[in-house]
Design an enzyme around this catalytic site. Structure first.
Site, PDB file in Angstrom:
ATOM      1  CG  HIS A  58      69.832  62.744   6.147  1.00  0.00           C
ATOM      2  ND1 HIS A  58      70.948  62.283   5.498  1.00  0.00           N
ATOM      3  CD2 HIS A  58      68.881  61.789   6.023  1.00  0.00           C
ATOM      4  CE1 HIS A  58      70.674  61.078   4.992  1.00  0.00           C
ATOM      5  NE2 HIS A  58      69.432  60.761   5.299  1.00  0.00           N
ATOM      6  N   GLY A 107      71.905  53.924   2.347  1.00  0.00           N
ATOM      7  CA  GLY A 107      72.144  53.777   0.917  1.00  0.00           C
ATOM      8  C   GLY A 107      73.166  52.706   0.567  1.00  0.00           C
ATOM      9  CE  LYS A 152      68.760  59.327   1.034  1.00  0.00           C
ATOM     10  NZ  LYS A 152      69.981  58.695   1.462  1.00  0.00           N
ATOM     11  CB  SER A 159      69.797  49.634   3.761  1.00  0.00           C
ATOM     12  OG  SER A 159      70.873  50.351   3.174  1.00  0.00           O
ATOM     13  CD  GLU A 200      68.221  58.170   8.557  1.00  0.00           C
ATOM     14  OE1 GLU A 200      67.476  57.551   7.814  1.00  0.00           O
ATOM     15  OE2 GLU A 200      68.771  59.221   8.228  1.00  0.00           O
ATOM     16  CD  GLU A 214      72.377  61.216   2.218  1.00  0.00           C
ATOM     17  OE1 GLU A 214      71.441  61.911   1.776  1.00  0.00           O
ATOM     18  OE2 GLU A 214      72.390  59.969   2.145  1.00  0.00           O
ATOM     19  CG  ASN A 236      65.414  61.787   2.783  1.00  0.00           C
ATOM     20  OD1 ASN A 236      65.207  62.723   2.021  1.00  0.00           O
ATOM     21  ND2 ASN A 236      66.587  61.596   3.374  1.00  0.00           N
TER      22      ASN A 236
HETATM   23  C1  PEP Z   1      67.899  58.038   4.405  1.00  0.00           C
HETATM   24  O1  PEP Z   1      68.129  58.742   3.460  1.00  0.00           O
HETATM   25  O2  PEP Z   1      67.543  58.571   5.461  1.00  0.00           O
HETATM   26  C2  PEP Z   1      68.042  56.594   4.274  1.00  0.00           C
HETATM   27  C3  PEP Z   1      67.854  55.849   5.328  1.00  0.00           C
HETATM   28  O3  PEP Z   1      68.384  56.118   3.034  1.00  0.00           O
HETATM   29  P1  PEP Z   1      68.334  54.573   2.552  1.00  0.00           P
HETATM   30  O4  PEP Z   1      66.996  54.032   2.981  1.00  0.00           O
HETATM   31  O5  PEP Z   1      68.488  54.638   1.064  1.00  0.00           O
HETATM   32  O6  PEP Z   1      69.450  53.865   3.234  1.00  0.00           O
END
Ligand code: PEP
Length: 256
Positions: A93, A175, A12, A214, A169, A95, A10
């Site tokens: 997501h 992040g 983003k 992460s 998630e 976000e 992803n």
């Molecule tokens: C994500 O954006 O879905 C995500 C898991 O980000 P990160 O791997 O940076 O934590």
């Protein structure tokens, strides 16, 4: 043949055309891992160019509107994603849920629209740190699954065709460099699985559940080999081939 592990990057709100070189490098490497399904979700602006640049990679969007077209300035419909060559879309997501106030009801409407447009969906769920500290993580995530996954005839066909995935998630792991403990991931994936079976019957047992939060080269093997983990949704570590490819390589490929 059982479903291949699914590793999705992803991007983003990152990526201009200079990043096509990374996508091409990821695509070349993915060709050496046919037992793993690999995909990237760049920003809307790059979907078309990325589609043209790669051969085996799936290409997807990071959101879509629930309507096919109309007066929705700045939005993009699932039909438009399909038109530009997207295979799938990430929906709900954290976000989007946080920045745009998206609700489970809206996420489901988007998922239904995406499937109707012929593209696959990855529906994201996950608890906040406050939820986990209060001991309600499983309840919150189960509720998100119940409220967000697509339902109805189109969904039943899509589930049977492997076009519905769920990404667990934990919000506090996205992040932040903090990764959920493997035993917590296993427990949550089992809880999500139970909701999928409640919604889809036996077919729910085959829906892939990805872990996200992460994931990186160091922790990928442990997470991807955990019970019930069907792949990973990767943010930061998907932006370069150097960071992403070790995660693809860590996935246990499906044998013919
Ligand atoms: C994500 O954006 O879905 C995500 C898991 O980000 P990160 O791997 O940076 O934590």
């Amino acid at each position: 043949m059982p479903d291949r592990p699914y590793i999705v990057g992803n991007w983003k709100m990152n990526g201009t055309r200079t990043m096509l070189a990374e996508a091409r490098a990821i695509d070349r490497a993915a060709q050496r891992h046919p037992g793993v399904q690999v995909a990237l979700a760049p920003p809307f602006t790059m979907i078309g160019a990325l589609r043209e640049a790669v051969t085996v990679l799936g290409v997807g969007g990071q959101d879509c509107h629930a309507n096919v077209k109309g007066a929705h300035t700045g939005d993009v419909s699932a039909a438009m994603l399909a038109d530009i060559g997207a295979d799938f879309v990430i929906l709900g997501h954290s976000e989007r849920r946080k920045d745009h106030g998206e609700t489970d009801v809206q996420v489901r409407a988007k998922a239904d629209a995406a499937l109707a447009a012929g593209i696959a969906v990855i529906v994201c769920v996950g608890e906040t740190l406050a939820d986990r500290d209060a001991g309600r993580a499983e309840k919150v995530v189960s509720g998100q699954v119940d409220g967000s996954i697509p339902l109805g005839d189109i969904a039943a066909d899509a589930v049977a065709g492997g076009k519905v995935a769920v990404a667990y998630e934990p919000v506090w792991a996205i992040g932040t460099g903090r990764v959920a403990a493997v035993e917590d991931v296993v427990a949550m994936h089992a809880a999500v699985r139970a909701r999928l079976i409640a919604a889809y019957g036996d077919a729910g047992a085959k829906v892939r559940i990805l872990y996200g939060g992460s994931v990186n080269a160091e922790n990928a093997a442990g997470l991807l080999s955990a019970e019930g983990v069907g792949g990973a949704l990767v943010g930061g570590a998907s932006l370069t081939a150097d960071a992403f490819l070790p995660i693809v390589a860590a996935a246990r490929p499906v044998e013919d």
